[in-house]
Scaffold this motif. Structure first.
Motif, short mmCIF file in Angstrom:
data_model
loop_
_atom_site.label_atom_id
_atom_site.label_comp_id
_atom_site.label_asym_id
_atom_site.label_seq_id
_atom_site.Cartn_x
_atom_site.Cartn_y
_atom_site.Cartn_z
N THR A 258 0.84 -1.19 0.00
CA THR A 258 0.00 0.00 0.00
C THR A 258 0.88 1.24 0.00
O THR A 258 1.64 1.48 0.95
CB THR A 258 -0.94 0.02 1.22
OG1 THR A 258 -1.79 -1.13 1.17
CG2 THR A 258 -1.81 1.28 1.19
N LEU A 259 0.80 2.01 -1.06
CA LEU A 259 1.55 3.26 -1.20
C LEU A 259 0.96 4.28 -0.24
O LEU A 259 -0.23 4.59 -0.31
CB LEU A 259 1.45 3.74 -2.65
CG LEU A 259 2.36 4.87 -3.12
CD1 LEU A 259 3.82 4.45 -3.04
CD2 LEU A 259 1.99 5.27 -4.54
N PRO A 260 1.76 4.81 0.70
CA PRO A 260 1.19 5.73 1.71
C PRO A 260 0.86 7.08 1.10
O PRO A 260 1.42 7.47 0.06
CB PRO A 260 2.33 5.85 2.73
CG PRO A 260 3.58 5.59 1.95
CD PRO A 260 3.22 4.59 0.91
N PRO A 261 -0.04 7.84 1.74
CA PRO A 261 -0.36 9.18 1.23
C PRO A 261 0.81 10.14 1.45
O PRO A 261 1.70 9.89 2.26
CB PRO A 261 -1.58 9.59 2.06
CG PRO A 261 -1.46 8.80 3.32
CD PRO A 261 -0.82 7.50 2.94
N ARG B 159 2.08 13.30 -7.63
CA ARG B 159 2.81 12.03 -7.63
C ARG B 159 2.59 11.32 -8.96
O ARG B 159 1.47 11.22 -9.44
CB ARG B 159 2.33 11.16 -6.47
CG ARG B 159 2.95 9.77 -6.40
CD ARG B 159 2.36 8.97 -5.27
NE ARG B 159 2.85 9.41 -3.96
CZ ARG B 159 2.32 9.02 -2.80
NH1 ARG B 159 1.27 8.21 -2.79
NH2 ARG B 159 2.83 9.44 -1.66
N GLN B 160 3.69 10.83 -9.54
CA GLN B 160 3.61 10.10 -10.79
C GLN B 160 4.36 8.79 -10.67
O GLN B 160 5.46 8.74 -10.10
CB GLN B 160 4.20 10.95 -11.92
CG GLN B 160 3.76 10.52 -13.31
CD GLN B 160 3.94 11.63 -14.33
OE1 GLN B 160 4.63 12.61 -14.08
NE2 GLN B 160 3.34 11.48 -15.50
N LEU B 161 3.75 7.73 -11.20
CA LEU B 161 4.35 6.41 -11.23
C LEU B 161 4.70 6.06 -12.66
O LEU B 161 3.84 6.11 -13.55
CB LEU B 161 3.39 5.36 -10.65
CG LEU B 161 3.06 5.48 -9.16
CD1 LEU B 161 2.00 4.45 -8.79
CD2 LEU B 161 4.29 5.30 -8.29
N VAL C 255 -1.17 9.81 -9.96
CA VAL C 255 -2.10 9.25 -8.98
C VAL C 255 -2.33 10.26 -7.85
O VAL C 255 -1.51 11.15 -7.61
CB VAL C 255 -1.55 7.93 -8.39
CG1 VAL C 255 -1.39 6.89 -9.49
CG2 VAL C 255 -0.24 8.13 -7.66
N SER C 256 -3.44 10.10 -7.18
CA SER C 256 -3.77 10.97 -6.06
C SER C 256 -2.85 10.68 -4.88
O SER C 256 -2.49 9.53 -4.62
CB SER C 256 -5.23 10.75 -5.64
OG SER C 256 -5.50 11.43 -4.43
N MET D 223 -2.93 3.99 -1.52
CA MET D 223 -3.31 3.30 -2.75
C MET D 223 -2.65 1.93 -2.78
O MET D 223 -1.43 1.81 -2.68
CB MET D 223 -2.91 4.10 -3.99
CG MET D 223 -3.44 3.48 -5.28
SD MET D 223 -2.90 4.35 -6.78
CE MET D 223 -1.19 3.84 -6.83
N GLU D 224 -3.46 0.90 -2.92
CA GLU D 224 -2.94 -0.46 -2.92
C GLU D 224 -2.39 -0.83 -4.29
O GLU D 224 -3.03 -0.60 -5.32
CB GLU D 224 -4.03 -1.45 -2.52
CG GLU D 224 -3.50 -2.87 -2.32
CD GLU D 224 -4.57 -3.84 -1.84
OE1 GLU D 224 -4.30 -4.59 -0.89
OE2 GLU D 224 -5.67 -3.84 -2.43
#
Length: 272
Positions: free
Chosen positions: A159-162, A170-172, A195-196, A201-202
């Protein structure tokens, strides 16, 4: 993209007004610059170059293996400098692989590795990344800047933390794999996704190893004008950068060639 007559790479060229962050994944890079600095760095190492008011540097990829291919893989991130820092004294900093935190999370399904060049995923990860240069936007308390590489084994979850505050982007960059779920959405590899940052975000990986590059930060909030190797705040400043380079060569070039390569037998080093 390579230049150089005998050795691939990028012979002496100028920069002003921003920083380069070079994340080396495979191969070797030989650095030389107009301040007389030199370095050789290898897979896992990161070079952080603050161009500031102007620098010449070369990035050559020495062919050290005479009997086999010499593969090279890297990311080079251009990080803008705020107006107050665009004319600071140039500087470079080596972040050696052994000093960059690698956090491993193992569960019953798989393993996730988070490598933190800048920024930490949270308090549960005790080792902090190296300190960014003082003049970098990354050193500003409100920048919320983070650069991570994330590697997930088949079917691994994390899970990506806020982010720590509002206004962060944020960009992946999903550069290796065969597909995964991001926040419940199927995403294919070789995809860039913004992404927000407001909530966790999992990430759920598919059947193959996946790798991502995460870039995060709050916008500086200033006009950006980029032309060739210069990033400034106005067209006048761009014109001035070209004129200054014609007049001063940003300190000149004290090396015997535009594409210097260090001694074949020398290991990783930096010299100032």
């Amino acid at each position: 993209m390579y230049y150089g007559r005998k050795v691939p790479g990028f012979p002496a060229h100028p920069h002003r007004g921003f920083e380069t962050i070079t994340i080396l994944r495979k191969g070797v890079v030989d650095h030389a610059d107009s301040m007389g600095n030199s370095a050789r760095y290898a897979a896992g190492d990161v070079q952080w170059l603050t161009a500031g008011r102007g620098i010449n540097h070369s990035e050559m990829f020495p062919l050290l293996n005479r009997e086999a291919p010499n593969p090279l893989e890297l990311f080079q991130i251009w990080l803008n400098l705020p107006a107050r820092s665009k004319m600071v004294t140039p500087n470079f900093k080596m972040l050696w692989a052994e000093n960059i935190p690698l956090h491993q999370i193992q569960d019953k399904i798989g393993c996730v590795e988070i490598r933190c060049i800048v920024g930490s995923p949270g308090e549960e990860f005790p080792q902090s990344p190296p300190t960014p240069p003082n003049d970098s936007w990354a050193s500003a308390p409100n920048s919320d800047l983070a650069i991570w590489t994330i590697k997930l084994s088949p079917h691994a979850k994390w899970t990506l933390p806020p982010a720590s505050g509002s206004g962060t982007r944020r960009q992946l960059f999903y550069f290796m794999g065969e597909g995964m779920l991001m926040g419940g959405h199927q995403v294919d590899a070789l995809t860039s996704v913004e992404v927000s940052c407001d909530e966790p975000m999992e990430l759920i990986n598919g059947s193959e190893v996946s790798e991502l590059l995460m870039l995060q930060g709050r916008p500086i909030g200033e006009l950006v004008i980029q032309d060739g190797p210069f990033v400034m705040n106005s067209t006048y400043e761009i014109s001035q950068a070209y004129e200054d380079y014609r007049q001063t060569q940003f300190g000149g070039w004290g090396w015997p060639s535009k594409d210097p390569v260090h001694d074949r037998d020398r290991s990783r080093f930096e010299s100032r």
